[in-house]
Design a protein around this motif. Structure first.
Motif, PDB file in Angstrom:
ATOM      1  N   ARG A 188      81.831  64.086 -25.001  1.00  0.00           N
ATOM      2  CA  ARG A 188      80.658  64.044 -25.877  1.00  0.00           C
ATOM      3  C   ARG A 188      79.681  65.118 -25.420  1.00  0.00           C
ATOM      4  O   ARG A 188      79.566  65.375 -24.217  1.00  0.00           O
ATOM      5  CB  ARG A 188      79.967  62.674 -25.796  1.00  0.00           C
ATOM      6  N   ARG A 209      71.624  60.543 -34.252  1.00  0.00           N
ATOM      7  CA  ARG A 209      72.287  61.343 -33.217  1.00  0.00           C
ATOM      8  C   ARG A 209      73.039  60.450 -32.228  1.00  0.00           C
ATOM      9  O   ARG A 209      74.069  60.826 -31.682  1.00  0.00           O
ATOM     10  CB  ARG A 209      71.237  62.181 -32.484  1.00  0.00           C
ATOM     11  N   ALA A 210      72.496  59.240 -32.005  1.00  0.00           N
ATOM     12  CA  ALA A 210      73.176  58.282 -31.109  1.00  0.00           C
ATOM     13  C   ALA A 210      74.401  57.670 -31.776  1.00  0.00           C
ATOM     14  O   ALA A 210      75.336  57.271 -31.086  1.00  0.00           O
ATOM     15  CB  ALA A 210      72.197  57.198 -30.695  1.00  0.00           C
ATOM     16  N   ILE A 231      76.487  59.288 -33.810  1.00  0.00           N
ATOM     17  CA  ILE A 231      77.574  60.294 -33.875  1.00  0.00           C
ATOM     18  C   ILE A 231      78.601  60.137 -32.735  1.00  0.00           C
ATOM     19  O   ILE A 231      79.796  60.085 -33.003  1.00  0.00           O
ATOM     20  CB  ILE A 231      76.974  61.720 -33.925  1.00  0.00           C
ATOM     21  N   GLU A 246      77.642  49.082 -36.770  1.00  0.00           N
ATOM     22  CA  GLU A 246      78.038  48.451 -35.508  1.00  0.00           C
ATOM     23  C   GLU A 246      76.954  48.606 -34.444  1.00  0.00           C
ATOM     24  O   GLU A 246      76.714  47.712 -33.650  1.00  0.00           O
ATOM     25  CB  GLU A 246      79.330  49.080 -34.990  1.00  0.00           C
ATOM     26  N   LEU A 247      76.302  49.775 -34.433  1.00  0.00           N
ATOM     27  CA  LEU A 247      75.326  50.045 -33.373  1.00  0.00           C
ATOM     28  C   LEU A 247      73.950  49.450 -33.680  1.00  0.00           C
ATOM     29  O   LEU A 247      73.327  48.858 -32.809  1.00  0.00           O
ATOM     30  CB  LEU A 247      75.216  51.565 -33.164  1.00  0.00           C
ATOM     31  N   TYR A 248      73.474  49.609 -34.919  1.00  0.00           N
ATOM     32  CA  TYR A 248      72.107  49.180 -35.242  1.00  0.00           C
ATOM     33  C   TYR A 248      72.021  48.013 -36.228  1.00  0.00           C
ATOM     34  O   TYR A 248      70.913  47.535 -36.500  1.00  0.00           O
ATOM     35  CB  TYR A 248      71.319  50.365 -35.824  1.00  0.00           C
ATOM     36  N   ILE A 298      66.938  60.645 -34.193  1.00  0.00           N
ATOM     37  CA  ILE A 298      67.493  60.404 -32.848  1.00  0.00           C
ATOM     38  C   ILE A 298      68.489  59.246 -32.899  1.00  0.00           C
ATOM     39  O   ILE A 298      69.533  59.275 -32.237  1.00  0.00           O
ATOM     40  CB  ILE A 298      66.360  60.104 -31.834  1.00  0.00           C
ATOM     41  N   ASP A 301      73.958  64.672 -27.331  1.00  0.00           N
ATOM     42  CA  ASP A 301      74.329  63.415 -27.990  1.00  0.00           C
ATOM     43  C   ASP A 301      74.254  62.263 -26.984  1.00  0.00           C
ATOM     44  O   ASP A 301      73.875  61.148 -27.343  1.00  0.00           O
ATOM     45  CB  ASP A 301      75.749  63.505 -28.562  1.00  0.00           C
ATOM     46  N   ALA A 339      70.742  61.067 -26.651  1.00  0.00           N
ATOM     47  CA  ALA A 339      70.365  60.180 -27.761  1.00  0.00           C
ATOM     48  C   ALA A 339      70.999  58.806 -27.609  1.00  0.00           C
ATOM     49  O   ALA A 339      70.349  57.781 -27.851  1.00  0.00           O
ATOM     50  CB  ALA A 339      70.777  60.818 -29.087  1.00  0.00           C
ATOM     51  N   LEU A 340      72.268  58.787 -27.175  1.00  0.00           N
ATOM     52  CA  LEU A 340      72.978  57.507 -27.028  1.00  0.00           C
ATOM     53  C   LEU A 340      72.366  56.658 -25.914  1.00  0.00           C
ATOM     54  O   LEU A 340      72.295  55.435 -26.019  1.00  0.00           O
ATOM     55  CB  LEU A 340      74.461  57.779 -26.753  1.00  0.00           C
ATOM     56  N   LEU A 352      82.170  53.267 -25.232  1.00  0.00           N
ATOM     57  CA  LEU A 352      82.649  53.682 -26.564  1.00  0.00           C
ATOM     58  C   LEU A 352      84.031  53.129 -26.909  1.00  0.00           C
ATOM     59  O   LEU A 352      84.315  52.870 -28.073  1.00  0.00           O
ATOM     60  CB  LEU A 352      82.664  55.209 -26.654  1.00  0.00           C
ATOM     61  N   THR A 397      79.478  57.550 -31.115  1.00  0.00           N
ATOM     62  CA  THR A 397      80.166  56.255 -31.064  1.00  0.00           C
ATOM     63  C   THR A 397      81.399  56.203 -31.983  1.00  0.00           C
ATOM     64  O   THR A 397      82.104  55.208 -32.000  1.00  0.00           O
ATOM     65  CB  THR A 397      79.221  55.095 -31.454  1.00  0.00           C
ATOM     66  N   ILE A 398      81.626  57.289 -32.737  1.00  0.00           N
ATOM     67  CA  ILE A 398      82.809  57.319 -33.626  1.00  0.00           C
ATOM     68  C   ILE A 398      84.035  57.689 -32.785  1.00  0.00           C
ATOM     69  O   ILE A 398      84.077  58.767 -32.197  1.00  0.00           O
ATOM     70  CB  ILE A 398      82.592  58.332 -34.772  1.00  0.00           C
ATOM     71  N   ARG A 406      80.506  45.446 -27.354  1.00  0.00           N
ATOM     72  CA  ARG A 406      79.601  46.551 -26.998  1.00  0.00           C
ATOM     73  C   ARG A 406      78.239  46.055 -26.528  1.00  0.00           C
ATOM     74  O   ARG A 406      77.641  46.648 -25.642  1.00  0.00           O
ATOM     75  CB  ARG A 406      79.439  47.471 -28.204  1.00  0.00           C
TER      76      ARG A 406
END
Lengths: 239, 130
Positions: free
Chosen positions: A185, B91-92, B94, B48-50, B88, A189, A192-193, A144, B96-97, A151
């Motif tokens: 975290r 949710r992934a 959230i 950034e993620l997707y 989901i 969550d 999900a990550l 993160l 990463t902020i 990343r």
């Protein structure tokens, strides 16, 4: 029951982790700090009592070893193993990664992929880690807090570890490596990550519940083991 | 303007509408955040993620944001609308902020609900009573 086995030594973080839904944490001190200030581990015990009285959260003390070379690592493991509940080794260097996975006294190998293009784990190290039950850490802070353009590299490193984990069955543990409350975290969550690097929810649950419990169990038996394969059994337990 | 007022589209029948879910989140930050800041944070992190393609599938919309007075850290709660199949993935996004304008921020999911009403009853009002 979710556990975070890599939180920096601060009782506020432990209380925040409890709020987020963790049942236990390991408050980690660095070996370099401990060499300078000898009473740091004692103060962790004080934290432990203070927080446990307030909440019932499971708190263990841990030491993260930073070694220059394998000989230095062995010396530090010898020094800190009996003083701490969980022993972590800072990886990244291939020689350190190899020495840590070959030593059953090590509980967790932290970020073996640090400052590397690949994961820092190959089939040889994976087999050694599985044999000696050394857990390989998936460090969320490393993912993160890395720059967004880096990343993808971290995600591919994690994916490589997960692939080897499925083949060689070495334990994988997910930790936050939290320095402040902004690094923590919530466990769901994280589930999900973890789908982003290909872990299923069962694998994540195992990495955050079963593997930490195994480490705690092994830690409680460690004093009774004389040599590999021989265990000291107390009289009461024979009766 | 006149054209929009006269030719208003009819609402899609229920079987053709996108199925939605409401994610309730809690954020803590070093500086107070407005609704616009939350929108830019969430959309930026999702991008950034997707990437653009993945974010477009989510159908994100920040419904409402409440600021909670706290002495030590600035905390807030809010509701995000998202497509049911991508919840989901949201949710992934959230966790990463991490940063906003050089200051630390952190977001956690409180829960997921089918309607705004139940999201407020279950996760916003209930938590205020705590």
């Amino acid at each position: 029951m979710f556990f975070d086995f890599h939180i920096h030594r601060d009782h506020k973080l432990a209380l925040e982790a409890l709020k987020l839904g963790y049942h236990g944490v390991v408050l980690v001190s660095h070996s370099e700090e401990l060499e300078k200030h000898h009473n740091l581990l004692k103060s962790t015990v004080d934290y432990k009592q203070h927080v446990k009285n307030a909440s019932g959260l499971f708190i263990l003390k841990g030491v993260e070893i930073k070694a220059k070379n394998p000989e230095d690592l062995k010396r530090k493991i010898q020094k800190f193993r009996k003083k701490t509940d969980v022993l972590l080794v800072q990886g990244g260097n291939l020689k350190i990664n190899r020495a840590a996975t070959e030593d059953p006294r090590v509980d967790i190998l932290c970020y073996p992929y640090r400052s590397r293009a690949e994961s820092g784990i190959n089939h040889v190290l994976a087999a050694e880690a599985a044999k000696n039950r050394v857990s390989i850490e998936i460090n969320l802070k490393y993912l993160l807090m890395n720059r967004p353009n880096q990343r993808h590299r971290v995600l591919s490193q994690f994916r490589q570890i997960v692939k080897l984990h499925r083949k060689f069955k070495f334990p994988v543990i997910i930790t936050s490596d939290a320095n402040s409350i902004y690094d923590l975290r919530s466990p769901r969550d994280v589930v999900a990550l973890a789908a982003c690097f290909g872990m299923t929810s069962e694998e994540v649950t195992r990495a955050m519940c079963t593997v930490p419990q195994e480490i705690m169990e092994r830690g409680s038996l460690r004093d009774q083991i004389i040599v590999s394969g021989a265990c000291l059994v107390k009289n009461e337990s024979i009766k | 303007m006149y054209y929009e007022e006269v030719m208003k589209l009819k609402i899609l029948p229920t079987n053709l509408r996108e199925k939605e879910r409401y994610l309730v989140f809690e954020g803590i930050s070093e500086i107070p955040l407005a609704r616009e800041d939350v929108i830019s944070l969430i959309l930026g992190s999702a991008n950034e993620l997707y990437g653009s393609c993945g974010t477009s599938r989510m159908g994100l919309w920040v419904v409402k944001v409440w600021n909670c007075p706290d002495l030590e850290v600035k905390s807030m709660r809010g509701i995000i609308r998202c497509n049911r199949d991508e919840i989901i993935a949201l949710r992934a996004v959230i966790p990463t902020i991490t940063w906003f304008r050089g200051k630390r921020v952190s977001f956690h999911t409180l829960g997921i609900s089918g309607t705004i009403k139940s999201a407020i009853t279950k996760f916003i009002k209930f938590n205020h009573l705590d």
